[in-house]
Motif scaffolding. Structure first.
Motif, PDB file in Angstrom:
ATOM      1  N   SER A 280      49.195   4.678  40.109  1.00  0.00           N
ATOM      2  CA  SER A 280      49.277   6.093  40.453  1.00  0.00           C
ATOM      3  C   SER A 280      50.567   6.348  41.211  1.00  0.00           C
ATOM      4  O   SER A 280      51.038   5.505  41.981  1.00  0.00           O
ATOM      5  CB  SER A 280      48.075   6.500  41.307  1.00  0.00           C
ATOM      6  OG  SER A 280      48.219   7.819  41.794  1.00  0.00           O
ATOM      7  N   THR A 281      51.133   7.510  40.988  1.00  0.00           N
ATOM      8  CA  THR A 281      52.336   7.904  41.714  1.00  0.00           C
ATOM      9  C   THR A 281      51.992   8.586  43.036  1.00  0.00           C
ATOM     10  O   THR A 281      52.897   8.945  43.793  1.00  0.00           O
ATOM     11  CB  THR A 281      53.182   8.856  40.851  1.00  0.00           C
ATOM     12  OG1 THR A 281      52.391  10.008  40.497  1.00  0.00           O
ATOM     13  CG2 THR A 281      53.650   8.163  39.575  1.00  0.00           C
ATOM     14  N   SER A 282      50.716   8.763  43.313  1.00  0.00           N
ATOM     15  CA  SER A 282      50.314   9.400  44.566  1.00  0.00           C
ATOM     16  C   SER A 282      50.684   8.520  45.749  1.00  0.00           C
ATOM     17  O   SER A 282      50.630   7.288  45.673  1.00  0.00           O
ATOM     18  CB  SER A 282      48.801   9.654  44.573  1.00  0.00           C
ATOM     19  OG  SER A 282      48.422  10.488  43.506  1.00  0.00           O
ATOM     20  N   SER A 283      51.026   9.150  46.839  1.00  0.00           N
ATOM     21  CA  SER A 283      51.355   8.406  48.047  1.00  0.00           C
ATOM     22  C   SER A 283      50.092   7.820  48.658  1.00  0.00           C
ATOM     23  O   SER A 283      48.966   8.214  48.321  1.00  0.00           O
ATOM     24  CB  SER A 283      52.032   9.330  49.057  1.00  0.00           C
ATOM     25  OG  SER A 283      51.131  10.330  49.503  1.00  0.00           O
ATOM     26  N   ALA A 284      50.280   6.877  49.584  1.00  0.00           N
ATOM     27  CA  ALA A 284      49.132   6.286  50.269  1.00  0.00           C
ATOM     28  C   ALA A 284      48.342   7.359  51.003  1.00  0.00           C
ATOM     29  O   ALA A 284      47.097   7.329  51.022  1.00  0.00           O
ATOM     30  CB  ALA A 284      49.600   5.202  51.229  1.00  0.00           C
ATOM     31  N   HIS A 285      49.037   8.312  51.582  1.00  0.00           N
ATOM     32  CA  HIS A 285      48.362   9.378  52.315  1.00  0.00           C
ATOM     33  C   HIS A 285      47.488  10.207  51.378  1.00  0.00           C
ATOM     34  O   HIS A 285      46.326  10.535  51.708  1.00  0.00           O
ATOM     35  CB  HIS A 285      49.397  10.270  53.004  1.00  0.00           C
ATOM     36  CG  HIS A 285      48.801  11.332  53.874  1.00  0.00           C
ATOM     37  ND1 HIS A 285      48.390  12.561  53.379  1.00  0.00           N
ATOM     38  CD2 HIS A 285      48.526  11.359  55.205  1.00  0.00           C
ATOM     39  CE1 HIS A 285      47.905  13.283  54.355  1.00  0.00           C
ATOM     40  NE2 HIS A 285      47.968  12.584  55.484  1.00  0.00           N
ATOM     41  N   ASP A 286      48.006  10.534  50.198  1.00  0.00           N
ATOM     42  CA  ASP A 286      47.232  11.333  49.243  1.00  0.00           C
ATOM     43  C   ASP A 286      46.025  10.559  48.722  1.00  0.00           C
ATOM     44  O   ASP A 286      44.945  11.123  48.529  1.00  0.00           O
ATOM     45  CB  ASP A 286      48.115  11.774  48.079  1.00  0.00           C
ATOM     46  CG  ASP A 286      49.152  12.804  48.492  1.00  0.00           C
ATOM     47  OD1 ASP A 286      48.955  13.447  49.539  1.00  0.00           O
ATOM     48  OD2 ASP A 286      50.165  12.956  47.773  1.00  0.00           O
ATOM     49  N   ARG A 287      46.213   9.267  48.494  1.00  0.00           N
ATOM     50  CA  ARG A 287      45.101   8.462  48.000  1.00  0.00           C
ATOM     51  C   ARG A 287      44.002   8.335  49.052  1.00  0.00           C
ATOM     52  O   ARG A 287      42.808   8.419  48.740  1.00  0.00           O
ATOM     53  CB  ARG A 287      45.596   7.077  47.575  1.00  0.00           C
ATOM     54  CG  ARG A 287      46.305   7.080  46.227  1.00  0.00           C
ATOM     55  CD  ARG A 287      46.620   5.679  45.755  1.00  0.00           C
ATOM     56  NE  ARG A 287      47.802   5.128  46.423  1.00  0.00           N
ATOM     57  CZ  ARG A 287      47.866   3.925  46.967  1.00  0.00           C
ATOM     58  NH1 ARG A 287      46.801   3.145  46.981  1.00  0.00           N
ATOM     59  NH2 ARG A 287      48.972   3.499  47.529  1.00  0.00           N
ATOM     60  N   VAL A 288      44.384   8.124  50.286  1.00  0.00           N
ATOM     61  CA  VAL A 288      43.386   8.038  51.356  1.00  0.00           C
ATOM     62  C   VAL A 288      42.642   9.358  51.493  1.00  0.00           C
ATOM     63  O   VAL A 288      41.413   9.385  51.641  1.00  0.00           O
ATOM     64  CB  VAL A 288      44.048   7.638  52.686  1.00  0.00           C
ATOM     65  CG1 VAL A 288      43.072   7.792  53.849  1.00  0.00           C
ATOM     66  CG2 VAL A 288      44.547   6.199  52.622  1.00  0.00           C
ATOM     67  N   ASP A 289      43.349  10.474  51.402  1.00  0.00           N
ATOM     68  CA  ASP A 289      42.697  11.784  51.479  1.00  0.00           C
ATOM     69  C   ASP A 289      41.703  11.971  50.330  1.00  0.00           C
ATOM     70  O   ASP A 289      40.586  12.491  50.529  1.00  0.00           O
ATOM     71  CB  ASP A 289      43.744  12.898  51.439  1.00  0.00           C
ATOM     72  CG  ASP A 289      44.421  13.104  52.786  1.00  0.00           C
ATOM     73  OD1 ASP A 289      43.931  12.539  53.788  1.00  0.00           O
ATOM     74  OD2 ASP A 289      45.441  13.817  52.835  1.00  0.00           O
ATOM     75  N   ALA A 290      42.106  11.554  49.126  1.00  0.00           N
ATOM     76  CA  ALA A 290      41.221  11.707  47.968  1.00  0.00           C
ATOM     77  C   ALA A 290      39.964  10.852  48.116  1.00  0.00           C
ATOM     78  O   ALA A 290      38.855  11.283  47.771  1.00  0.00           O
ATOM     79  CB  ALA A 290      41.964  11.335  46.690  1.00  0.00           C
ATOM     80  N   LEU A 291      40.117   9.641  48.644  1.00  0.00           N
ATOM     81  CA  LEU A 291      38.967   8.762  48.816  1.00  0.00           C
ATOM     82  C   LEU A 291      38.066   9.233  49.953  1.00  0.00           C
ATOM     83  O   LEU A 291      36.839   9.062  49.890  1.00  0.00           O
ATOM     84  CB  LEU A 291      39.448   7.326  49.055  1.00  0.00           C
ATOM     85  CG  LEU A 291      40.202   6.709  47.868  1.00  0.00           C
ATOM     86  CD1 LEU A 291      40.797   5.372  48.240  1.00  0.00           C
ATOM     87  CD2 LEU A 291      39.276   6.556  46.667  1.00  0.00           C
ATOM     88  N   MET A 292      38.653   9.831  50.978  1.00  0.00           N
ATOM     89  CA  MET A 292      37.836  10.458  52.021  1.00  0.00           C
ATOM     90  C   MET A 292      37.042  11.627  51.449  1.00  0.00           C
ATOM     91  O   MET A 292      35.862  11.814  51.762  1.00  0.00           O
ATOM     92  CB  MET A 292      38.733  10.926  53.173  1.00  0.00           C
ATOM     93  CG  MET A 292      39.298   9.820  54.032  1.00  0.00           C
ATOM     94  SD  MET A 292      40.520  10.442  55.233  1.00  0.00           S
ATOM     95  CE  MET A 292      39.539  11.644  56.119  1.00  0.00           C
ATOM     96  N   ASP A 293      37.677  12.405  50.585  1.00  0.00           N
ATOM     97  CA  ASP A 293      37.002  13.541  49.952  1.00  0.00           C
ATOM     98  C   ASP A 293      35.850  13.066  49.076  1.00  0.00           C
ATOM     99  O   ASP A 293      34.803  13.721  48.990  1.00  0.00           O
ATOM    100  CB  ASP A 293      38.013  14.328  49.123  1.00  0.00           C
ATOM    101  CG  ASP A 293      37.432  15.618  48.572  1.00  0.00           C
ATOM    102  OD1 ASP A 293      37.132  16.511  49.373  1.00  0.00           O
ATOM    103  OD2 ASP A 293      37.284  15.725  47.343  1.00  0.00           O
ATOM    104  N   GLU A 294      36.023  11.906  48.435  1.00  0.00           N
ATOM    105  CA  GLU A 294      34.963  11.324  47.612  1.00  0.00           C
ATOM    106  C   GLU A 294      33.727  11.028  48.454  1.00  0.00           C
ATOM    107  O   GLU A 294      32.590  11.289  48.034  1.00  0.00           O
ATOM    108  CB  GLU A 294      35.498  10.041  46.970  1.00  0.00           C
ATOM    109  CG  GLU A 294      34.579   9.378  45.981  1.00  0.00           C
ATOM    110  CD  GLU A 294      35.234   8.151  45.377  1.00  0.00           C
ATOM    111  OE1 GLU A 294      35.318   8.057  44.144  1.00  0.00           O
ATOM    112  OE2 GLU A 294      35.663   7.254  46.155  1.00  0.00           O
TER     113      GLU A 294
END
Length: 701
Positions: free
Chosen positions: A285-299
């Motif tokens: 994924s081209t998403s940054s670490a910050h974006d990925r952590v946010d997405a997984l928190m949202d999950e």
């Protein structure tokens, strides 16, 4: 290196507070980790046992405790008395974080890695200890791992495991309240515990040889609420991005049993049959670490939100159904008033019935909107479901088809079946964390059709096929009507049963005989118990053939594993377990009560004669050629589905939640048509004086 950090969540991982974990996140693949084992709350002991066994496991005796909980001289083990014949626990305190192997009495993964250790390290002792007791002596303390001398020894081991328990221990130290509930940590206390755990993770990573694959897992809960935990993989096969596995088929979601399969694959060890997980796969994924952590928190937020309201939804759904039935009774009782009032009562009740029939499908469509992000998610979810249900009802009554007895219901069932089919064919995104779907916290299923969704899909498909044959039958074209049933039936079986889509074993057993019955009834043929039994056998042969083909694949689903169990002679255990679960479902009184209420309504309201001297169903039968086959076959798929699935009575309850209000709507429409016909004067004879032309006759026309 497997680093277990019990209770670690993605909300704990930040650049400032946990730099070591953040570095692994930035450089590796990430996912939410479902840690459900055999209890609602997974403790660290059960987490490590599950990792060792490769399947959901639990400590067989006593309370579930932290693997490295100190056992001092004169103290009893917090896990309770050990089983007879188990080795005695050692005296003396333990390190807070130790390199150790997962522990289990029957560790298939443990046995496999021991063999790998002999082959790779040429050491008879294997890569790590695999003991028969959860209180077995720990390995070398983490604080020694970072030393240069021990790095060389660690590098000689194919596999090492570390337990970092700072977060979980913080909850243990917080204690319980007077009611026996775990006291939650403050934000500051949790941040401090996460920081301490991060320091220990940094020590471990610093002591690893170059090229080591690091797997980090927040492999347990804390005793407060179940959550999705942290899963990180950093190594040659895991670059920046998300992770998935064949067990979940969901991007950014893996399971604890997958960790065992991943470890074995990295070691080049064949996965034993008892290990049920699938290896973690990186999804760049081209998403940054910050974006990925946010997405997984949202999950995790979505999983928590649906958990809080899912049970209540069934209560509300069935309560609304009961209210709807009550409205129908009142409406029918008031048919003695003037014709205009009767028309309004019938029309309003019909709209309400269609709205109730649209609600189950709308509960899946609600997943298209991120309702869980609202400040008050439950009211937003309710409004979202009602909004989609109102939209479906509006479409059903929008065109000229609103005057039909069956077409408004056909619109709702067709949309419901199509939405569910497209969803499982494109990744099951609407099934996960949905009111009538499944959740990652329960972890019963992550893709395909769960039992509730199967029941809804099957009944919607049956009603759609039946009502689509209405007009061919009116024109006397039985061949076209049967062809419609065959095409929709084949599509329904494929969507429900194929491993790539619904992956549903019991669903095929119910769908095949139900559609075969529908085909015979549409063709004007008689049904018999013998024919029904033959149709059921045909469904069994078909699903076993699908299971056989799936068993030949590299990653068989539960369909393929059932075929393997059948060949090995172990299938009867699976059948017995599911049958017992079906019987146990009868004791879940909310569903049983709803089912009983629906049956009583069908008898006393739909079938019992009213003041019009005709039942609602009988009126619908007279207005529609396909109403009777639709009712019988929808009931058949619900009953058979109840008998062959472990959810039991839940399946029939969900079937009634769709079929009953739509049948009610069709019956009410038949009464509306009878009322309109009663208001219309009969045609006058052409030769009568009343037929003469003139002002009065023109006014009457």
């Amino acid at each position: 290196m497997v680093i277990g950090v019990p209770a670690l969540m993605w909300s704990d991982v930040t650049r400032e507070n946990t730099p070591a974990l953040w570095g692994l996140t930035s450089q590796g693949s990430t996912a939410g980790l479902s840690v459900r084992t055999t209890r609602v709350i997974t403790c660290p002991t059960d987490g490590w046992l599950t990792l060792s066994a490769g399947q959901r496991s639990r400590l067989a005796h006593g309370d579930c405790a932290l693997p490295s909980t100190p056992v001092l001289p004169g103290q009893t083990s917090p896990t309770g008395p050990p089983p007879e014949g188990a080795p005695s626990p050692p005296a003396g305190p333990r390190s807070r974080a130790t390199t150790r192997a997962p522990t289990t009495t029957r560790g298939s993964g443990c046995s496999a890695t021991r063999s790998a250790g002999r082959a790779a390290a040429r050491r008879p002792s294997g890569p790590a200890r695999c003991s028969a007791s959860p209180t077995a002596p720990p390995g070398r303390p983490v604080r020694r791992v970072a030393r240069q001398g021990h790095r060389r020894r660690l590098g000689a081991l194919p596999l090492a495991a570390v337990d970092v328990d700072d977060l979980f221990r913080a909850y243990i130290n917080a204690g319980v309240d007077p009611h026996g509930d775990q006291v939650p940590l403050s934000d500051e206390g949790r941040a401090a515990a996460a920081k301490a755990a991060d320091r220990r993770v940094a020590q471990v990573v610093a002591g690893l040889p170059e090229g080591t694959t690091v797997l980090v897992a927040g492999l347990s809960d804390t005793g407060v609420n179940p959550h999705l935990r942290v899963a990180i993989a950093k190594g040659a096969a895991y670059g920046p991005g998300y992770m998935t596995s064949s067990a979940t088929r969901q991007n950014g979601l893996v399971t604890l049993t997958d960790l065992t399969a991943t470890t074995l694959k990295l070691l080049g060890v064949k996965q034993p049959k008892q290990a049920v997980g699938s290896a973690w796969r990186s999804q760049p994924s081209t998403s940054s670490a910050h974006d990925r952590v946010d997405a997984l928190m949202d999950e995790d937020v979505a999983a928590q939100a649906i958990r809080a309201v899912q049970t209540s939804f069934y209560w509300v759904l069935f309560a609304v159904q009961l209210v709807l039935y009550g409205i129908a009774v009142v409406a029918l009782r008031r048919l003695g008033g003037d014709r205009r009032s009767r028309a309004r009562i019938l029309g309003g009740t019909r709209v309400t019935a269609l709205l109730g029939g649209a609600a189950p499908g709308a509960s899946f469509l609600a997943g298209l909107l991120p309702w869980w992000r609202a400040e008050h998610p439950t009211p937003v979810l309710i409004c979202t479901v009602l909004g989609f249900a109102g939209l479906l009802t509006g479409v059903a009554l929008a065109g000229p088809w609103r005057r039909s007895t069956v077409v408004p219901g056909l619109v709702i069932t067709g949309v419901t079946a199509l939405v569910l089919a497209l969803d499982v064919m494109t990744g099951s995104s609407l099934q996960l964390n949905t009111l009538m779907g499944y959740t990652a916290l329960v972890a019963g299923r992550f893709y395909g059709f769960g039992n509730q969704a199967f029941s809804l899909f099957a009944v919607a498909a049956i009603l759609t096929a039946a009502w689509l044959t209405e007009y061919p039958l009116r024109r006397g074209n039985k061949a076209l009507a049967v062809a419609i049933v065959v095409v929709i039936g084949a599509f329904t079986v494929a969507v429900d049963g194929l491993p790539a889509f619904g992956s549903d074993f019991g669903g095929v057993l119910a769908i095949v005989p139900a559609f075969a019955m529908l085909g015979l009834m549409v063709a004007g043929k008689r049904m018999s118990p013998l024919k029904l039994g033959l149709f059921f056998l045909a469904g069994l042969v078909l699903v076993l053939f699908i299971s056989y083909l799936n068993a030949q694949s590299a990653n068989p689903t539960h369909l393929g594993r059932f075929w393997q169990d059948l060949v090995a002679g172990d299938a009867w255990d699976v059948v017995t377990r599911k049958f017992n679960a079906m019987l146990n479902s009868l004791g879940y009184w909310p569903y049983t009560l709803a089912l009983a209420a629906a049956v009583v309504f069908l008898f006393f309201v739909l079938a019992r004669p009213t003041r019009w001297r005709v039942s609602l169903l009988q009126g619908a039968y007279e207005k529609s050629l396909t109403m009777r086959p639709a009712v019988i076959c929808a009931l058949a798929v619900g009953v058979i589905g109840t008998l062959v699935n472990d959810s039991g009575v839940v399946i029939l309850s969900v079937a009634f939640s769709l079929a009953t209000p739509l049948m009610l709507a069709a019956g009410l429409r038949s009464l509306e048509l009878d009322l309109r016909n009663a208001d219309t004067p009969p045609p006058e004879p052409s030769g009568s004086p009343e037929a003469s032309t003139g002002p009065r006759s023109a006014e009457r026309r």
